[in-house]
Design an enzyme around this catalytic site. Sequence first.
Site, PDB file in Angstrom:
ATOM      1  N   ARG A 173       0.859  -1.186   0.000  1.00 38.08           N
ATOM      2  CA  ARG A 173       0.000   0.000   0.000  1.00 38.08           C
ATOM      3  C   ARG A 173       0.891   1.231   0.000  1.00 38.08           C
ATOM      4  NH1 ARG A 173      -0.978   2.580   4.909  1.00 38.08           N
ATOM      5  NH2 ARG A 173       0.241   1.751   6.655  1.00 38.08           N
ATOM      6  N   ARG A 177      -1.547  11.081   3.088  1.00 41.28           N
ATOM      7  CA  ARG A 177      -2.131  11.909   4.142  1.00 41.28           C
ATOM      8  C   ARG A 177      -2.719  13.153   3.495  1.00 41.28           C
ATOM      9  NH1 ARG A 177       2.660  12.181   8.597  1.00 41.28           N
ATOM     10  NH2 ARG A 177       2.745   9.965   9.124  1.00 41.28           N
ATOM     11  N   ARG A 250      20.740  -7.019   1.247  1.00 39.69           N
ATOM     12  CA  ARG A 250      21.285  -5.820   0.625  1.00 39.69           C
ATOM     13  C   ARG A 250      22.128  -5.126   1.683  1.00 39.69           C
ATOM     14  NH1 ARG A 250      22.279  -4.375  -4.137  1.00 39.69           N
ATOM     15  NH2 ARG A 250      21.510  -2.227  -4.006  1.00 39.69           N
ATOM     16  N   ARG A 282      20.425   8.799   0.012  1.00 42.53           N
ATOM     17  CA  ARG A 282      20.105   9.924   0.883  1.00 42.53           C
ATOM     18  C   ARG A 282      21.366  10.534   1.477  1.00 42.53           C
ATOM     19  NH1 ARG A 282      16.968   7.237   6.093  1.00 42.53           N
ATOM     20  NH2 ARG A 282      18.505   5.657   6.620  1.00 42.53           N
ATOM     21  N   GLU A 302      24.717   8.033   1.770  1.00 45.84           N
ATOM     22  CA  GLU A 302      24.353   6.624   1.951  1.00 45.84           C
ATOM     23  C   GLU A 302      24.142   5.969   0.586  1.00 45.84           C
ATOM     24  OE1 GLU A 302      20.520   4.463   3.847  1.00 45.84           O
ATOM     25  OE2 GLU A 302      21.644   5.753   5.235  1.00 45.84           O
ATOM     26  N   TYR A 350      13.932  -7.249   9.064  1.00 41.98           N
ATOM     27  CA  TYR A 350      14.247  -5.838   9.273  1.00 41.98           C
ATOM     28  C   TYR A 350      13.363  -5.376  10.427  1.00 41.98           C
ATOM     29  CZ  TYR A 350      14.690  -0.837   8.680  1.00 41.98           C
ATOM     30  OH  TYR A 350      14.941   0.492   8.908  1.00 41.98           O
ATOM     31  N   ASP A 352      12.375  -2.480  13.468  1.00 43.65           N
ATOM     32  CA  ASP A 352      12.519  -1.168  14.094  1.00 43.65           C
ATOM     33  C   ASP A 352      13.052  -1.346  15.510  1.00 43.65           C
ATOM     34  OD1 ASP A 352      11.631   0.368  11.929  1.00 43.65           O
ATOM     35  OD2 ASP A 352       9.526   0.089  12.480  1.00 43.65           O
TER      36      ASP A 352
END
Length: 369
Positions: A173, A177, A250, A282, A302, A350, A352
């Site tokens: 998805r 906002r 990666r 970035r 990066e 991955y 958080d």
Amino acid sequence: MKPYDYLIVGSGLFGAVFAHEAHKAGKRCLVIEKRPHTGGNIYCEEVDGINVHKYGAHIFHTDNREVWNYVNRLVEFNRYTNSPIANYKGKLYNLPFNMNTFYQLWGVRTPAEARAKIQEQCREYEHITHPQNLEEQALKLCGEDIYRQLIKGYTEKQWGRPATELPAFIIRRIPFRFIFDNNYFNDPYQGIPMGGYNRLIGALLENIEVRTGTDYMAHRKELDALAEKVLYTGCIDEYFDYACGHLEYRSLRFEHRHLTDIEDFQGNAVVNYTDRETPYTRVIEHKHFEFGKQRSTVITYEYPDDFEQGKEPYYPVNDEKNSLIFRKYQELAQQQKRVLFGGRLAQYTYADMDDTVAAALKLWEKESL
């Protein structure tokens, strides 16, 4: 009796939280770390009073009040809010996709105008009923402009492949906002430890024996003999000597620059470069994580990178092939009586930081029953 109750392999966030809880419960812990410093990928290097996120930007955010209270009991967090900027061929756009972004793209001023524009662009791809790749999925969800300018190039650089060769499920998805809000995360709690992440790791490992520069895989037999149990937070395929095959990742490469003659390089902590031609994804300006007023600055370029032995594994390639290999390693892990497996590398995920803390607390709770 062995000298330690737990040998904890890896001093990153997962290992440090587990060690902290075990130590509080009176367990004898030895933490070992291959790198010359503790903290894993959240380690910060102090340069001219600036805490440099050495292994990529880390922003703590969570909707879990218990986890937020837990880390704040250890160190005070600031009020940093992640509001990245996208740079597409010199033009700047706010992220995540919100009314500021839609105004910058199309000049629309109301949510109704923005919705109408997105729907108009998506109608061109209504014929795609079953997206076969990431490009088709994204075009169906957001249309031409957002995909071409803000998704395609960044994603192809990140994964090292054309979007037409990436699976559709990577973009399930696309959150829109329809308000003017540049806060990247929806979580109610967000911030950076005041003084950097080393303070958090230092508080977690206080009064616990730690040996840095110690390679577990090179000295496994003698290290295992020191403790009743082992918590392993490294790569699960390496632990089992790649018996079921190599898991794919990666990697990232960082180019740090200390700019002694520039006070503020880009005016924001995070700027993403979303065109395909720019080789890096970035640029991070570290002082902005802690609202720094230093007269110099430190920036980091990066670069996404192919993973190979000797490089840091950052992002698991969660396709069908790798998921099958990981399940085989999970079965092997479950057969280990004295070894616990935890953290992003041992779980091939991955994660958080808040989920990492919660998972470590949950593992300790299970251990302490």
